[in-house]
Write a protein that holds these residues in place. Structure first.
Motif, mmCIF file in Angstrom:
data_model
loop_
_atom_site.group_PDB
_atom_site.id
_atom_site.type_symbol
_atom_site.label_atom_id
_atom_site.label_comp_id
_atom_site.label_asym_id
_atom_site.label_seq_id
_atom_site.Cartn_x
_atom_site.Cartn_y
_atom_site.Cartn_z
ATOM 1 N N CYS A 1 1.881 6.760 -6.966
ATOM 2 C CA CYS A 1 0.896 7.802 -7.326
ATOM 3 C C CYS A 1 1.535 9.182 -7.276
ATOM 4 C CB CYS A 1 -0.305 7.771 -6.369
ATOM 5 S SG CYS A 1 -1.361 6.322 -6.545
ATOM 6 N N GLU A 2 2.327 9.419 -6.243
ATOM 7 C CA GLU A 2 2.993 10.722 -6.137
ATOM 8 C C GLU A 2 3.988 10.913 -7.286
ATOM 9 O OE1 GLU A 2 2.675 11.520 -1.285
ATOM 10 O OE2 GLU A 2 4.521 10.646 -2.096
ATOM 11 N N GLY B 1 0.841 -1.199 0.000
ATOM 12 C CA GLY B 1 0.000 0.000 0.000
ATOM 13 C C GLY B 1 0.873 1.245 0.000
ATOM 14 N N ALA B 2 1.901 1.247 0.857
ATOM 15 C CA ALA B 2 2.751 2.435 0.987
ATOM 16 C C ALA B 2 3.535 2.713 -0.295
ATOM 17 C CB ALA B 2 3.702 2.262 2.173
ATOM 18 N N GLN C 1 3.888 9.556 -10.282
ATOM 19 C CA GLN C 1 3.160 9.795 -11.535
ATOM 20 C C GLN C 1 2.583 11.213 -11.561
ATOM 21 O OE1 GLN C 1 2.906 8.502 -14.400
ATOM 22 N NE2 GLN C 1 0.905 8.918 -15.281
ATOM 23 N N SER D 1 2.587 2.027 -3.240
ATOM 24 C CA SER D 1 1.649 2.523 -4.250
ATOM 25 C C SER D 1 1.365 4.006 -4.043
ATOM 26 C CB SER D 1 0.352 1.731 -4.221
ATOM 27 O OG SER D 1 0.642 0.350 -4.287
ATOM 28 N N VAL D 2 1.387 4.440 -2.798
ATOM 29 C CA VAL D 2 1.277 5.870 -2.528
ATOM 30 C C VAL D 2 2.429 6.606 -3.231
ATOM 31 C CG1 VAL D 2 1.458 7.651 -0.728
ATOM 32 C CG2 VAL D 2 0.026 5.625 -0.348
ATOM 33 N N LYS E 1 10.652 7.752 -7.211
ATOM 34 C CA LYS E 1 9.321 7.304 -6.790
ATOM 35 C C LYS E 1 8.659 6.441 -7.854
ATOM 36 C CE LYS E 1 8.066 10.869 -3.506
ATOM 37 N NZ LYS E 1 6.930 10.799 -2.601
#
Lengths: 333, 333
Positions: free
Chosen positions: A152-153, A145-146, A155, A148-149, A178
């Motif tokens: 997202c940042e 989960g972390a 991207q 993937s955060v 990232k």
């Protein structure tokens, strides 16, 4: 063994591991609504080296564990990556990937969004199937989960760069750290975590993955300007045509003399570019020394990854992780 | 207490619980790339009853546990729901939600896709923060992955219904069971699972959530044709205008006489609809008895949910879950 035989035998090993991952994924990735699942499997069934799963499995083997325990976790890393590709392609309006229609081009945007969401959902279903203690699974799912955060940042940064003319090399390195580094870092880490490796070992594995990921992206930037189109899977110079701020472009903008830098900037930012513009931009980048510089930087990172692995006893797994790093920069070994 | 006081005190309880959830979420939902995090928080900061978190917390309390242990899990259920709203709005091209611009209308599609992905990623970060054994966390995260698979399948069905003229009531019930029922089912289940409740209790909690979710959707269909616009948060009859195959429409199509059924079908499937068409469609639906039938069906489900809770000892939490069910169909209590 000669260098050539070493490489051949290593590549055969990668292929074997990829076969196990693909077989497992094809068993798991099915359900109701065939259309949706077909879309979710689209990129996966196109094949691939499965570098992230390989890194998970080898990091697990470093302390003598058998990788069959965690095929589900290694597979989860592959579909987490695939989920980001599907969504990125929608955002970037890329209608093809590796010569085939992208998921949204073939199934439409709504199903493509859902296919990405579905694969990401399956990440957590798969991890639970691994043959390790439940407590370790919980921690690994939290890491997924972390990471993937971070993806997202990363991207979001990448998207925001499109409309900016003042992106620095530092920002670019932060972005690829990232967008590409984080998932490799996570792959190495979760393999080691599942094997209950020491804090020092885990910390080195993270750095190993992170640096390898960044080197991988730098090499990707170089290949986009220098590689054979067939190997590249996309037209050469497409980064330039799309006005992407790669390391190479940013380095050239910062290091060319002011006139040439302005000339390059004008080409990169022009909405329409002729073939001679593109050729000129390439020459300016070459002249700036960006390609050499990027290659040196990638090599430095890879040398560091190999150093980091020394915290583990010598083993086939460690050798394989070293070779994986060398493969990432296309260095002969 | 009078019925009115019972209701007021129950609603005050819901509000208290929602405040804890909102406070926790506002603490957790931050990071780099402000734009992205703002987009992710957009629907959440609009407020809401937080029914899913309430269900998680009350299911946990059923056996005497203190809900503060699992605020992170309850919050995770809320953001999992929000993630689906953001992505559904993109797919459905809905530019407003509850009177405010939808995430993609305000931030653009790429950031909206990422904001959904980000919230979904945070689900697993949050669950790990709960004060329960790690093994239980792993199982709960796996359930959250599995329920999201159902949500994706449900949304795919919903999309596929748009272009079909032969959707059956059975298919519709299957769709809402996945699209709305599954997340309520999961909410009740994970609360109970975290509290280590018995197999029988967990199985009843699942059914409780599932039936409540379906009843909730049926009532939503009814309100779409009968409610006060201010309470509804969207224009009345928008389901009809968009040609949605709700339970009411499907029931009317199946139960009106052939001429009237054909007339309704023609209106529902017409790309353009006049206000008198819409009024006529509403009258036909009313005439078919669909609204009465849907209300009866929802009431039947709610009666069943209350029955299912009897496997738990009497307690405030059980009473609250009964009241939640009654609230879902707007029944006075």
């Amino acid at each position: 063994m000669t260098d050539k035989t070493v490489k051949e035998s290593f590549m055969a090993g990668i292929k074997d591991y990829a076969k196990n991952i693909d077989q497992y994924l094809m068993e798991q990735l099915k359900g109701q609504e065939k259309n949706l699942w077909d879309a979710a499997r689209h990129y996966i069934s196109g094949g691939g080296k499965r570098l992230r799963p390989f890194m998970v499995l080898k990091s697990y083997e470093l302390v003598g564990k058998k990788s069959s325990d965690i095929i589900p976790i290694a597979s989860a890393l592959e579909i987490l990556h695939t989920f980001t590709l599907i969504h990125d392609d929608i955002m970037d309006k890329d209608d093809t990937r590796r010569g085939v229609p992208s998921v949204h081009a073939k199934w439409g945007e709504p199903i493509a969004i859902l296919a990405g969401d579905l694969l990401y959902s399956m990440v957590f279903v798969l991890v639970y199937n691994a043959n390790i203690p439940d407590g370790a699974k919980a921690r690994i799912m939290k890491e997924l989960g972390a990471v993937s955060v971070e993806l997202c940042e990363g991207q979001t940064m990448d998207i925001s760069f499109e409309n900016r003319d003042d992106v620095t090399i530092e920002e670019y390195m932060d972005m690829i750290s990232k967008k590409t580094g984080a998932l490799f870092k996570c792959s190495a880490y979760v393999g080691g975590y599942a094997a209950n490796e020491s804090e020092e070992q885990l910390s080195n594995l993270k750095l190993y993955g992170q640096k390898l990921g960044i080197a991988f992206q730098l090499v990707d930037d170089i290949l986009g300007l220098t590689a054979d189109e067939k190997k590249l899977g996309k037209p050469i110079f497409s980064d330039l045509r799309e006005g992407k701020k790669t390391y190479l472009v940013l380095y050239a903008l910062e290091n060319l003399d002011p006139t040439e830098s302005a000339q390059l900037k004008q080409i990169i930012f022009a909405p329409e570019k002729s073939e001679s513009d593109i050729q000129k931009a390439f020459e300016l980048i070459q002249k700036s020394g960006a390609i050499e510089k990027a290659r040196k930087l990638a090599e430095k990172y890879i040398d560091e990854t190999i150093e980091l692995l020394k915290v583990f006893p010598e083993s086939k797994a460690r050798k394989d992780l070293e070779n994986l790093a060398k493969l990432a920069i296309g260095r002969d070994f």
